[in-house]
Design a protein around this motif. Sequence first.
Motif, PDB file in Angstrom:
ATOM      1  N   CYS A 107       9.082 -16.984 -24.625  1.00 53.77           N
ATOM      2  CA  CYS A 107       9.927 -17.834 -25.878  1.00 53.77           C
ATOM      3  C   CYS A 107       8.904 -17.895 -26.909  1.00 53.77           C
ATOM      4  N   THR A 144      10.134 -13.173 -35.482  1.00 54.38           N
ATOM      5  CA  THR A 144      10.847 -13.941 -36.670  1.00 54.38           C
ATOM      6  C   THR A 144      10.048 -13.636 -37.851  1.00 54.38           C
ATOM      7  N   TYR A 192      25.884 -16.223 -20.678  1.00 51.57           N
ATOM      8  CA  TYR A 192      25.098 -15.276 -21.335  1.00 51.57           C
ATOM      9  C   TYR A 192      25.251 -13.932 -20.676  1.00 51.57           C
ATOM     10  N   SER A 198      27.288 -11.081 -22.714  1.00 46.26           N
ATOM     11  CA  SER A 198      26.482  -9.674 -23.134  1.00 46.26           C
ATOM     12  C   SER A 198      27.462  -8.473 -22.712  1.00 46.26           C
ATOM     13  N   GLN A 219      28.262 -14.252 -33.556  1.00 45.53           N
ATOM     14  CA  GLN A 219      26.638 -14.141 -33.333  1.00 45.53           C
ATOM     15  C   GLN A 219      26.274 -15.515 -33.019  1.00 45.53           C
ATOM     16  N   ASP A 220      26.745 -16.680 -33.463  1.00 44.17           N
ATOM     17  CA  ASP A 220      26.124 -17.864 -33.286  1.00 44.17           C
ATOM     18  C   ASP A 220      26.683 -18.425 -31.913  1.00 44.17           C
ATOM     19  N   TYR A 232      27.240 -16.196 -29.051  1.00 46.86           N
ATOM     20  CA  TYR A 232      26.297 -15.564 -28.483  1.00 46.86           C
ATOM     21  C   TYR A 232      25.064 -15.950 -28.245  1.00 46.86           C
ATOM     22  N   ASN A 233      24.275 -16.478 -29.301  1.00 51.59           N
ATOM     23  CA  ASN A 233      22.845 -17.072 -29.599  1.00 51.59           C
ATOM     24  C   ASN A 233      22.898 -18.508 -28.695  1.00 51.59           C
ATOM     25  N   LEU A 263      22.525 -17.668 -25.129  1.00 51.39           N
ATOM     26  CA  LEU A 263      21.465 -17.436 -24.806  1.00 51.39           C
ATOM     27  C   LEU A 263      20.410 -18.697 -24.667  1.00 51.39           C
ATOM     28  N   TYR A 264      20.600 -19.569 -25.592  1.00 50.35           N
ATOM     29  CA  TYR A 264      19.767 -20.758 -25.392  1.00 50.35           C
ATOM     30  C   TYR A 264      20.072 -21.435 -24.225  1.00 50.35           C
TER      31      TYR A 264
END
Length: 334
Positions: free
Chosen positions: A44, A51, A225, A229, A241-242, A244-245, A248-249
Motif C-alpha cells: 500500500c 498517485t 471485492y 471484480s 467506482q466509489d 468498488y474502491n 477494496l479498502y
Amino acid sequence: MAIVIIACNLTVLLVHHLTPALHVPISVFIKSLAYADLWVGVNCALNIGVTFARGWPYGLWTCKLIGYLLLVVVLVSITTLTCIGIERYTAIQNPINYRSVVTYKRARICVILIWVLCGLVFLPAFFNWGMDVDIHGSCPLFWRYNISFGFFLISILIIPNLLISIICYIRIIHTLVARQRWLQTTGSTFNGPQQQNACQKQHEKLMAKIGLAIMSAFYITWLPYVASSFIRYLDLANIPQDLYNGTLYLGISNSFLNCVIYSISHQAFRDGFKNLVKRCCCSKQTKSYESGSPGWSRRTTGSNSPSTIHDTSIRIQKLDKNQIKSQPLKMTNN
C-alpha cells in the motif's frame, strides 16, 4: 491504512517474539499471517507513489516483483488460515496426543513449506501469465482483469482452503458443544490434575474461537471485492467506482484486524503488549538518566563523566549493604 497495517503487524510480531507464554505452535502460524499482512502494508505504501507520479514510477521489473509477492502473501494468508483450522481441530479432537504431534519445530517447518510452495505456484505469474503489464497504471492490480487467472485463483486455491477450514471448524464446534453438554448433565467437579486439564481445554477452546474469528474476518472482508471484480469484468452489473474502491479498502483493512482480534480476546497477548510498552518506557527513562540532567550533575561531585557516576553508584551500594547489616542489630537491641 499503510501506516496502521505496518504498525499493527510489527506490534504483533514483537509481542509474540518477546512473550514466552505465546511460544506455542499456533503462534508460528499467527506470525506467518503477520508477515503476510505486513507486506500488504508495504505494498500500500509503494502504491502511494502511483498517485503522485500518475503511473508506476519504479520500473518494469519492480512492477512484476511487487505484484508477484502480493499474490504470494495472499495465498500464504489463505493457506495459513487453513493450517490454523487443522491445528485447532487436532488440539480439540485429540488433546492427549496433541503435544507430541504438533510441536513448535514442526509448525515452523510447515510455515516454511507454505511460503516456498506458494512462491512456486505463482512463478508462472511472474513470467507474465495472466498479467497485462502497464507501468502507466497501478501495475500489481492488473492481474484481476484475466478471467482464466481469476478462475485459477478461486477454484484451485481459494475454494479448497475455504472448504477445509469450514469443515474443521464445524467439527470443532460440534465437539465443544457435545463436551459442554456432557459436563452439564454429569455435573462433574474437577480437583487437582483434572482441574488443570479442564483449564487446558478452556485455553484450547479460546484459541479455537480466535482462529474462527480470524478466518471469518478474512473471508468476510475480501469476498465483496472478489465478487465485485468478477461482476465488473463480466459486465453483469454496473458497480460505481466509489463502491468498488470501498470493497477494496474493506479487504485491505483485514491486514490490521488480526491485531484487534488478539488484543480483544487473548489475555496473554494483552499482557505481552503491556510488557512491551513498559519495556519501551523503561528504556527511555534509562537513557535519560544515562545522558545526565543539570540536576544530576549538581548532585554529583561536579563532574558529569561516566567514572564519577560509576563511583557514586558504588558508594550508594555500599551504604545500602551497611544499612542491611546494621538493621538486625538494632532489632535485637530493642
